[in-house]
Design an enzyme around this catalytic site. Sequence first.
Site, short mmCIF file in Angstrom:
data_model
loop_
_atom_site.label_atom_id
_atom_site.label_comp_id
_atom_site.label_asym_id
_atom_site.label_seq_id
_atom_site.Cartn_x
_atom_site.Cartn_y
_atom_site.Cartn_z
N GLU A 18 46.31 42.63 30.86
CA GLU A 18 47.42 42.13 30.36
C GLU A 18 47.60 40.65 30.27
O GLU A 18 47.45 39.93 31.19
CB GLU A 18 48.60 42.54 31.27
N LYS B 277 59.35 48.44 36.07
CA LYS B 277 59.87 47.23 36.66
C LYS B 277 61.04 47.37 37.69
O LYS B 277 61.30 48.44 38.05
CB LYS B 277 59.92 46.07 35.75
N HIS C 270 49.91 42.89 39.63
CA HIS C 270 50.72 42.59 38.30
C HIS C 270 50.70 41.15 38.38
O HIS C 270 51.07 40.61 39.26
CB HIS C 270 51.79 43.55 38.51
N ASN D 72 55.51 51.04 33.11
CA ASN D 72 56.06 50.32 34.21
C ASN D 72 57.54 49.94 33.90
O ASN D 72 57.77 49.13 33.06
CB ASN D 72 55.28 48.96 34.47
#
Length: 212
Positions: free
Chosen positions: A166, A12, A96, A10
């Site tokens: 995560e 971001k 997320h 990712n």
Amino acid sequence: MARKFFVGGNWKCNGTAEEVKKIVTTLNEAEVPSEDVVEVVVSPPFVFLTLVKSLLRSDFHVAAQNCWVRKGGAFTGEISAEMLVNLGIPWVIIGHSERRALLNESNEFVGDKVAYAVSQGVKVIACIGETLEQREPGSTMAVVAAQAKAIAEKVTNWENVVLAYEPVWAIGTGKVATPAQAQEVHCELRKWLNDNLNSEVAASTRIIYRFC
């Protein structure tokens, strides 16, 4: 049938067009097992999705970092699953921890988003995980089970869902989750899938460590 390995990154809210091109060049030169063995997915910012898709090797895939909970319309700043399909983007990250924390996305909202994306033919990397404040008193499994439950209540076909565990407490804090800690949660999650859905979903669903 063995589960195919899944590796992703990712990016971001980072990068310029030139930086993105350099990263893609590096990825294109990488030696990795065939796509029969491992699925590789990268997730650049939305403005670079088509650029990355046009330059990236064909055995790697692209994911958006988010999409809206329903069909497009008067939702300024949002991106619909239909738009991703139109661009040929096969994957999206949903749930997320940064969006859960900073934008107050609830478990139920995340579940709705996962279900809508899947219904439109977009594969989902669904993120779940606990904060340090939740882990210290021993609430890890209660938290991730509630997050998984909100998805399971809306999704019937798990073939196109990857669960990304995560531990939020290990992101940018200097603390590191050990392989044993991550594996413990993975095992409990798979048991939860077996007990609350069915053995086929539990056996086939890919659970990965972090997509941060």
